[in-house]
Design a protein around this motif. Structure first.
Motif, PDB file in Angstrom:
ATOM      1  N   LYS A   1      20.062  43.066  54.241  1.00 35.57           N
ATOM      2  CA  LYS A   1      18.894  42.572  53.506  1.00 35.57           C
ATOM      3  C   LYS A   1      19.324  41.844  52.245  1.00 35.57           C
ATOM      4  CE  LYS A   1      14.503  44.060  51.503  1.00 35.57           C
ATOM      5  NZ  LYS A   1      13.800  42.895  52.056  1.00 35.57           N
ATOM      6  N   TYR A   2      20.352  42.377  51.571  1.00 38.10           N
ATOM      7  CA  TYR A   2      20.860  41.744  50.353  1.00 38.10           C
ATOM      8  C   TYR A   2      21.254  40.292  50.613  1.00 38.10           C
ATOM      9  CZ  TYR A   2      24.375  40.297  46.944  1.00 38.10           C
ATOM     10  OH  TYR A   2      25.099  39.579  46.024  1.00 38.10           O
ATOM     11  N   ALA A   3      22.060  40.064  51.668  1.00 38.32           N
ATOM     12  CA  ALA A   3      22.555  38.707  51.952  1.00 38.32           C
ATOM     13  C   ALA A   3      21.422  37.801  52.433  1.00 38.32           C
ATOM     14  CB  ALA A   3      23.673  38.775  52.994  1.00 38.32           C
ATOM     15  N   ARG A   4      20.539  38.326  53.273  1.00 36.69           N
ATOM     16  CA  ARG A   4      19.428  37.495  53.771  1.00 36.69           C
ATOM     17  C   ARG A   4      18.531  37.056  52.618  1.00 36.69           C
ATOM     18  NH1 ARG A   4      19.001  41.712  57.573  1.00 36.69           N
ATOM     19  NH2 ARG A   4      16.988  42.324  56.658  1.00 36.69           N
ATOM     20  N   ASP A   5      18.223  37.991  51.724  1.00 38.47           N
ATOM     21  CA  ASP A   5      17.344  37.652  50.595  1.00 38.47           C
ATOM     22  C   ASP A   5      18.007  36.648  49.659  1.00 38.47           C
ATOM     23  OD1 ASP A   5      15.521  39.386  51.632  1.00 38.47           O
ATOM     24  OD2 ASP A   5      15.830  40.989  50.136  1.00 38.47           O
ATOM     25  N   LEU A   6      19.322  36.819  49.422  1.00 42.70           N
ATOM     26  CA  LEU A   6      20.032  35.923  48.502  1.00 42.70           C
ATOM     27  C   LEU A   6      20.082  34.501  49.061  1.00 42.70           C
ATOM     28  CD1 LEU A   6      21.544  36.019  45.784  1.00 42.70           C
ATOM     29  CD2 LEU A   6      23.671  36.283  47.084  1.00 42.70           C
ATOM     30  N   ILE A   7      20.355  34.361  50.347  1.00 44.88           N
ATOM     31  CA  ILE A   7      20.424  33.026  50.962  1.00 44.88           C
ATOM     32  C   ILE A   7      19.036  32.397  51.004  1.00 44.88           C
ATOM     33  CG2 ILE A   7      20.868  31.815  53.154  1.00 44.88           C
ATOM     34  CD1 ILE A   7      23.215  33.730  53.593  1.00 44.88           C
ATOM     35  N   GLU A   8      18.014  33.222  51.256  1.00 40.00           N
ATOM     36  CA  GLU A   8      16.644  32.691  51.263  1.00 40.00           C
ATOM     37  C   GLU A   8      16.255  32.188  49.880  1.00 40.00           C
ATOM     38  OE1 GLU A   8      12.106  34.226  52.248  1.00 40.00           O
ATOM     39  OE2 GLU A   8      13.831  35.377  52.985  1.00 40.00           O
ATOM     40  N   GLU A   9      16.736  32.860  48.847  1.00 35.22           N
ATOM     41  CA  GLU A   9      16.399  32.481  47.468  1.00 35.22           C
ATOM     42  C   GLU A   9      17.207  31.275  46.984  1.00 35.22           C
ATOM     43  OE1 GLU A   9      16.898  34.279  42.920  1.00 35.22           O
ATOM     44  OE2 GLU A   9      17.102  35.618  44.656  1.00 35.22           O
ATOM     45  N   LEU A  10      18.522  31.264  47.244  1.00 36.87           N
ATOM     46  CA  LEU A  10      19.391  30.239  46.668  1.00 36.87           C
ATOM     47  C   LEU A  10      19.787  29.138  47.638  1.00 36.87           C
ATOM     48  CD1 LEU A  10      21.791  32.546  44.589  1.00 36.87           C
ATOM     49  CD2 LEU A  10      19.744  31.325  43.799  1.00 36.87           C
ATOM     50  N   GLY A  11      19.655  29.387  48.932  1.00 40.58           N
ATOM     51  CA  GLY A  11      19.987  28.356  49.920  1.00 40.58           C
ATOM     52  C   GLY A  11      21.433  27.903  49.816  1.00 40.58           C
ATOM     53  N   ASP A  12      21.632  26.608  49.712  1.00 39.89           N
ATOM     54  CA  ASP A  12      22.995  26.051  49.661  1.00 39.89           C
ATOM     55  C   ASP A  12      23.749  26.430  48.390  1.00 39.89           C
ATOM     56  OD1 ASP A  12      22.833  24.943  52.118  1.00 39.89           O
ATOM     57  OD2 ASP A  12      22.576  22.860  51.469  1.00 39.89           O
ATOM     58  N   GLU A  13      23.037  26.917  47.391  1.00 42.57           N
ATOM     59  CA  GLU A  13      23.707  27.313  46.151  1.00 42.57           C
ATOM     60  C   GLU A  13      24.154  28.784  46.162  1.00 42.57           C
ATOM     61  OE1 GLU A  13      24.546  25.095  43.827  1.00 42.57           O
ATOM     62  OE2 GLU A  13      23.708  23.700  45.313  1.00 42.57           O
ATOM     63  N   THR A  14      23.984  29.430  47.303  1.00 46.30           N
ATOM     64  CA  THR A  14      24.432  30.826  47.426  1.00 46.30           C
ATOM     65  C   THR A  14      25.924  30.916  47.125  1.00 46.30           C
ATOM     66  OG1 THR A  14      22.778  31.252  49.157  1.00 46.30           O
ATOM     67  CG2 THR A  14      24.631  32.810  48.989  1.00 46.30           C
ATOM     68  N   PRO A  15      26.331  31.789  46.215  1.00 56.40           N
ATOM     69  CA  PRO A  15      27.764  31.903  45.892  1.00 56.40           C
ATOM     70  C   PRO A  15      28.544  32.550  47.046  1.00 56.40           C
ATOM     71  CG  PRO A  15      26.518  33.564  44.701  1.00 56.40           C
ATOM     72  CD  PRO A  15      25.502  32.704  45.389  1.00 56.40           C
TER      73      PRO A  15
ATOM     74  N   THR B   1      30.223  27.450  46.559  1.00 57.32           N
ATOM     75  CA  THR B   1      28.839  27.599  47.016  1.00 57.32           C
ATOM     76  C   THR B   1      28.787  27.437  48.531  1.00 57.32           C
ATOM     77  OG1 THR B   1      28.352  25.239  46.798  1.00 57.32           O
ATOM     78  CG2 THR B   1      27.970  26.639  44.853  1.00 57.32           C
ATOM     79  N   PHE B   2      27.674  27.845  49.108  1.00 59.52           N
ATOM     80  CA  PHE B   2      27.489  27.716  50.558  1.00 59.52           C
ATOM     81  C   PHE B   2      27.554  26.239  50.962  1.00 59.52           C
ATOM     82  CE2 PHE B   2      24.434  28.950  54.267  1.00 59.52           C
ATOM     83  CZ  PHE B   2      25.506  28.878  55.151  1.00 59.52           C
ATOM     84  N   LYS B   3      27.041  25.379  50.106  1.00 61.59           N
ATOM     85  CA  LYS B   3      27.065  23.940  50.393  1.00 61.59           C
ATOM     86  C   LYS B   3      28.504  23.437  50.478  1.00 61.59           C
ATOM     87  CE  LYS B   3      25.299  19.535  48.577  1.00 61.59           C
ATOM     88  NZ  LYS B   3      24.511  18.912  47.481  1.00 61.59           N
TER      89      LYS B   3
ATOM     90  N   ASP C   1      29.113  40.115  54.683  1.00 62.83           N
ATOM     91  CA  ASP C   1      28.151  39.232  55.362  1.00 62.83           C
ATOM     92  C   ASP C   1      28.670  37.814  55.477  1.00 62.83           C
ATOM     93  OD1 ASP C   1      25.397  40.361  56.050  1.00 62.83           O
ATOM     94  OD2 ASP C   1      25.775  41.257  54.075  1.00 62.83           O
ATOM     95  N   SER C   2      28.582  37.254  56.665  1.00 62.58           N
ATOM     96  CA  SER C   2      28.856  35.831  56.841  1.00 62.58           C
ATOM     97  C   SER C   2      27.651  35.043  56.343  1.00 62.58           C
ATOM     98  CB  SER C   2      29.100  35.521  58.317  1.00 62.58           C
ATOM     99  OG  SER C   2      29.024  34.118  58.537  1.00 62.58           O
ATOM    100  N   PRO C   3      27.856  33.987  55.545  1.00 64.88           N
ATOM    101  CA  PRO C   3      26.701  33.206  55.083  1.00 64.88           C
ATOM    102  C   PRO C   3      25.992  32.497  56.238  1.00 64.88           C
ATOM    103  CG  PRO C   3      28.772  32.132  54.495  1.00 64.88           C
ATOM    104  CD  PRO C   3      29.120  33.487  55.007  1.00 64.88           C
TER     105      PRO C   3
END
Length: 484
Positions: free
Chosen positions: A106-120, A6-8, A98-100
């Motif tokens: 748009k795909y990566a920005r939306d995914l990080i906005e939605e999942l935050g630190d839990e972004t895979p 995860t991003f975290k 995309d770098s987290p």
């Protein structure tokens, strides 16, 4: 292969986000400080091309490798992959790496906005961070940059104004990677113009979309100087945006050329265990390429590729291997006669000028082999005088006299025992070699015996005739008589 995290977890690992220039520079500096080779397998470039490459990388430049065919331009570009980190983290599922930490799609920005630190987060190995495209005239902007995908728009029920309907070309997909564009002058001028923004500002525009996509790419271009006038040119504003232009060159010495051929030629270990290749044969092979680069029949502007000697070496070994099969012998040695088998490797890899075309490719190939033979012969043996005074003995007098009463037939299919027994039966020939080449290995001395005979025929002191299975050496007078 690294497991997804995860991003975290990525943040906790202490990973530091870097641009591709910072990444390559850091690994370059580490290798230099550790006294490790930076670019392996690039023989002859240690004091010319490689120092310039290092400086270009440290300067953070895009690079244009300019040189004739077969000068390892693509190998240089591919070797830069080894300066990347072994793995790079990306937002999982991203089409453009995309770098987290700095998502640009748009795909990566939306995914990080939605999942935050839990972004895979998934990992990309450096071997998958090298993109290569041959710049053919049919390449278009959609191939390189991208275009609107009407099928995607219809499937997702999205208007054409939505960024998600874009189909990314090769360059956006090479984000955070090395992108090599081979034969740049072949790219149409209008397509070259589309690269301006990418090189200068690092962003792209697709079909007028008002989006800024700051791509992070290390560009490497390759070009042949002759292409600038023959097929196309690099438009001036594009050349202006390429930071460093580095000229490549052919190996300056036979020794370096040999290293390249031995490294690149596809010869199995089994063949090498059965086929002995004398050092003189290896040197002669390289001498053929050197002769071609200086030949009045060959177009010097087109160059003579290192692939000529690589292919020729493979053909030389194939000729010896065929002899093993036909004679049912266990081992054999490459002979000067086997050099006739490299003619197809020469004719397909040289561009002839008008005079060469008039003579014919096969004839030119034989001339090049003869020129190489004479260069090698004169580096070991006394020169053969064109005119001889009557009663004055030369190093070759006895040998020439031997052929006044005898002739020699050397067959391609003879076993080594049969072949060298014939040569060793000529006492004056053995004497000439012993007096001038005694310090050489047995294999090289045997090769020298053919070399002497060949040189004497080139100098018109003996006559040589050939057919599909053998070479016959006679007195020059007998040869002239038979021809008449």
């Amino acid at each position: 292969m690294k497991n997804d995290i995860t991003f975290k977890e990525l943040k906790k690992s202490g990973y530091t986000d870097k641009t591709i220039n910072q990444e390559i520079q850091a690994n370059l500096i580490a290798r230099i400080k550790a006294k490790e080779p930076v670019f392996e397998g690039l023989w002859g470039y240690e004091d010319t091309v490689i120092p310039q490459l290092k400086k270009a990388i440290l300067a953070g430049h895009h690079i244009n490798l300019l040189g004739l065919r077969g000068q390892a331009k693509t190998r240089i570009a591919r070797s830069m992959v080894n300066l990347l980190d072994e793995y790079m983290p990306i937002v999982k599922g991203s089409e453009i790496n995309d770098s987290p930490f700095q998502p640009i799609s748009k795909y990566a920005r939306d995914l990080i906005e939605e999942l935050g630190d839990e972004t895979p987060i998934s990992w990309v190995h450096r071997s998958n961070r090298f993109f290569e495209k041959l710049a053919t005239p049919d390449v278009n902007v959609a191939d390189l940059i991208g275009d609107i995908d009407p099928i995607k728009a219809a499937t997702l029920k999205l208007p054409y104004s939505d960024e998600r309907v874009l189909h990314y070309g090769m360059i956006p997909r090479a984000n955070r990677s090395i992108f090599v564009l081979n034969e740049l002058p072949d790219l149409q001028a209008r397509i070259q113009v589309s690269l301006f923004n990418i090189l200068q500002e690092g962003d792209i525009q697709i079909r007028g979309f008002q989006l800024r996509m700051p791509l992070d790419i290390q560009f490497v271009f390759t070009a042949n100087p002759e292409d600038y006038t023959n097929r196309g040119s690099i438009v001036t504003p594009l050349k202006d945006r390429i930071g460093s232009q580095i000229f490549t060159h052919y190996p300056p010495t036979i020794a370096l050329a040999r290293q390249i051929t031995e490294q690149e030629a596809m010869i199995s270990s089994e063949d090498l265990s059965q086929i002995q290749i004398p050092d003189l044969a290896k040197d002669l092979l390289e001498e053929v390429a050197f002769a071609a680069r200086d030949s009045e029949y060959v177009d010097a502007k087109s160059g003579v590729s290192a692939r000529l000697t690589i292919s020729a070496m493979e053909n030389l070994v194939a000729a010896a291997k065929l002899r093993l099969i036909e004679s049912d012998a266990e081992k054999t040695t490459v002979r000067l006669l086997d050099f006739m088998s490299i003619i197809p490797s020469i004719t397909g890899k040289i561009e002839l000028v008008y005079e060469g075309e008039q003579e014919g490719a096969d004839y030119v190939a034989k001339i090049l082999i003869d020129q190489a033979v004479m260069i090698q012969f004169e580096s070991i043996f006394p020169r053969i005088s064109k005119l001889e005074k009557e009663g004055i003995k030369t190093p070759y007098t006895d040998l020439i006299k031997w052929f006044n009463k005898n002739h020699l037939e050397l067959n391609y299919s003879d076993t080594d025992e049969e072949f060298y027994a014939k040569l060793n039966s000529i006492t004056p020939l053995v004497t000439v070699v012993e007096e001038n080449a005694s310090e050489l290995s047995v294999e090289d001395q045997n090769f020298c015996k053919e070399l002497v005979l060949w040189a004497l025929t080139i100098s018109k002191k003996l006559d040589k005739s050939e057919n599909q299975s053998a070479f016959t050496f006679d007195s020059a007078d007998i040869g002239q008589f038979l021809r008449n």
